[in-house]
Design an enzyme around this catalytic site. Structure first.
Site, mmCIF file in Angstrom:
data_model
loop_
_atom_site.group_PDB
_atom_site.id
_atom_site.type_symbol
_atom_site.label_atom_id
_atom_site.label_comp_id
_atom_site.label_asym_id
_atom_site.label_seq_id
_atom_site.Cartn_x
_atom_site.Cartn_y
_atom_site.Cartn_z
ATOM 1 N N GLN A 122 1.284 -1.164 -0.020
ATOM 2 C CA GLN A 122 -0.028 -0.372 0.101
ATOM 3 C C GLN A 122 1.415 1.441 -0.341
ATOM 4 O OE1 GLN A 122 -4.196 -1.419 1.448
ATOM 5 N NE2 GLN A 122 -3.064 -0.815 3.750
ATOM 6 N N HIS B 206 6.567 3.858 6.586
ATOM 7 C CA HIS B 206 7.973 3.016 6.309
ATOM 8 C C HIS B 206 7.470 2.391 5.010
ATOM 9 C CE1 HIS B 206 11.567 0.944 8.524
ATOM 10 N NE2 HIS B 206 11.592 0.559 7.069
ATOM 11 N N HIS C 257 6.636 -1.064 3.403
ATOM 12 C CA HIS C 257 6.496 -2.677 3.188
ATOM 13 C C HIS C 257 5.165 -3.291 2.548
ATOM 14 C CE1 HIS C 257 3.504 -0.785 5.948
ATOM 15 N NE2 HIS C 257 2.388 -1.408 5.561
ATOM 16 N N HIS D 197 3.224 -6.528 2.617
ATOM 17 C CA HIS D 197 2.589 -7.755 3.316
ATOM 18 C C HIS D 197 2.227 -9.117 2.744
ATOM 19 C CE1 HIS D 197 -0.242 -3.657 5.635
ATOM 20 N NE2 HIS D 197 0.222 -3.881 4.455
HETATM 21 W W1 AMW Z 1 0.053 -0.393 6.170
HETATM 22 O O1 AMW Z 1 -2.057 0.190 6.634
HETATM 23 O O2 AMW Z 1 0.544 1.372 6.408
HETATM 24 O O3 AMW Z 1 -0.317 -0.745 4.680
HETATM 25 O O4 AMW Z 1 0.396 -1.487 7.388
HETATM 26 C C1 AMW Z 1 0.794 -1.380 8.030
HETATM 27 C C2 AMW Z 1 0.347 -3.019 8.745
HETATM 28 O O5 AMW Z 1 1.780 -2.709 10.117
HETATM 29 C C3 AMW Z 1 -0.443 -3.072 10.139
HETATM 30 O O6 AMW Z 1 -0.746 -4.719 8.837
HETATM 31 C C4 AMW Z 1 -0.419 -3.390 10.389
HETATM 32 O O7 AMW Z 1 -1.261 -4.212 11.967
HETATM 33 C C5 AMW Z 1 0.892 -3.368 11.510
HETATM 34 N N1 AMW Z 1 1.656 -2.986 12.000
HETATM 35 C C6 AMW Z 1 1.170 -2.013 12.663
HETATM 36 N N2 AMW Z 1 1.941 -1.435 14.078
HETATM 37 C C7 AMW Z 1 3.154 -2.706 13.842
HETATM 38 C C8 AMW Z 1 3.527 -3.122 15.076
HETATM 39 N N3 AMW Z 1 4.110 -1.975 15.970
HETATM 40 N N4 AMW Z 1 3.947 -4.238 14.717
HETATM 41 C C9 AMW Z 1 3.606 -4.865 14.080
HETATM 42 N N5 AMW Z 1 2.993 -4.876 13.008
HETATM 43 C C10 AMW Z 1 2.317 -3.863 13.114
#
Ligand code: AMW
Length: 169
Positions: free
Chosen positions: A103, A114, A116, A118
């Site tokens: 995303q 940051h 990432h 998935h």
């Molecule tokens: W993104 O909506 O920015 O594409 O996805 C962020 C992802 O990071 C989500 O799946 C969320 O559950 C996960 N997430 C956010 N904070 C943490 C954290 N501190 N530790 C592990 N996963 C996290």
């Protein structure tokens, strides 16, 4: 090549506890105990609010916000790491298929600043409509849903990270 501004940090958990290694995940600080793979330029962590069992994240060590902010060597390492992680979670969760998603930007559902990737193990029937996974990805970590389903406990996340680490030793 250097991984830029990334550093493992030692931060006190509590005035009476010893320091623990942490790393930055956008606006979050995550414990090294939830990291299950580190490469030269990337790391993989378990998810505190998985959409499906085995939903994990692969990130560049340097906390760049957008895909376009990454150098070619970081992009390359990120996706090679994602490929390794895909193999491990596919085996561990007995998943015949996987969803990989980035995303990239808030309008695309990004909440953590940051980059990432998935990765989600997929099984027949896990969603009644296969692509509902994308709707769920966009909403699962929004504040309004936290009350319905709280975050996993740290010990639960650490247990999964320890299991996944065994695929890379
Ligand atoms: W993104 O909506 O920015 O594409 O996805 C962020 C992802 O990071 C989500 O799946 C969320 O559950 C996960 N997430 C956010 N904070 C943490 C954290 N501190 N530790 C592990 N996963 C996290």
């Amino acid at each position: 090549m250097s991984n830029g501004s990334f550093v493992w940090e030692d931060q006190p958990r509590h005035p009476h506890q010893s320091a623990m290694a942490t790393l930055r995940f956008g606006q979050h600080v995550v414990s090294a105990t939830v990291v299950f793979l580190r490469s030269e330029l990337s790391f993989a962590i378990v998810n505190r609010k998985p959409v499906l069992p085995g939903h994990v994240l692969v990130c560049p060590l340097r906390p760049a916000e957008r895909l376009c902010d990454l150098r070619p060597d970081e992009v390359s390492d990120l996706f090679v790491t994602a490929q390794r992680v895909a193999g491990a979670i596919g085996k561990h969760y007995g998943a015949p298929s996987l969803t990989l998603a980035v995303q990239d930007g808030p309008e695309a559902g990004q909440t953590v600043q940051h980059v990432h990737v998935h990765l989600l193990p997929r099984h027949a029937g896990d969603f009644s409509r296969n692509d509902d996974v994308y709707t769920e990805l966009q909403h699962h970590d929004r504040v309004e849903s936290e009350e319905e389903a709280p975050f996993r406990s740290l010990p639960d996340m650490e247990r999964e990270a320890a299991e996944l680490r065994t695929y890379f030793t």
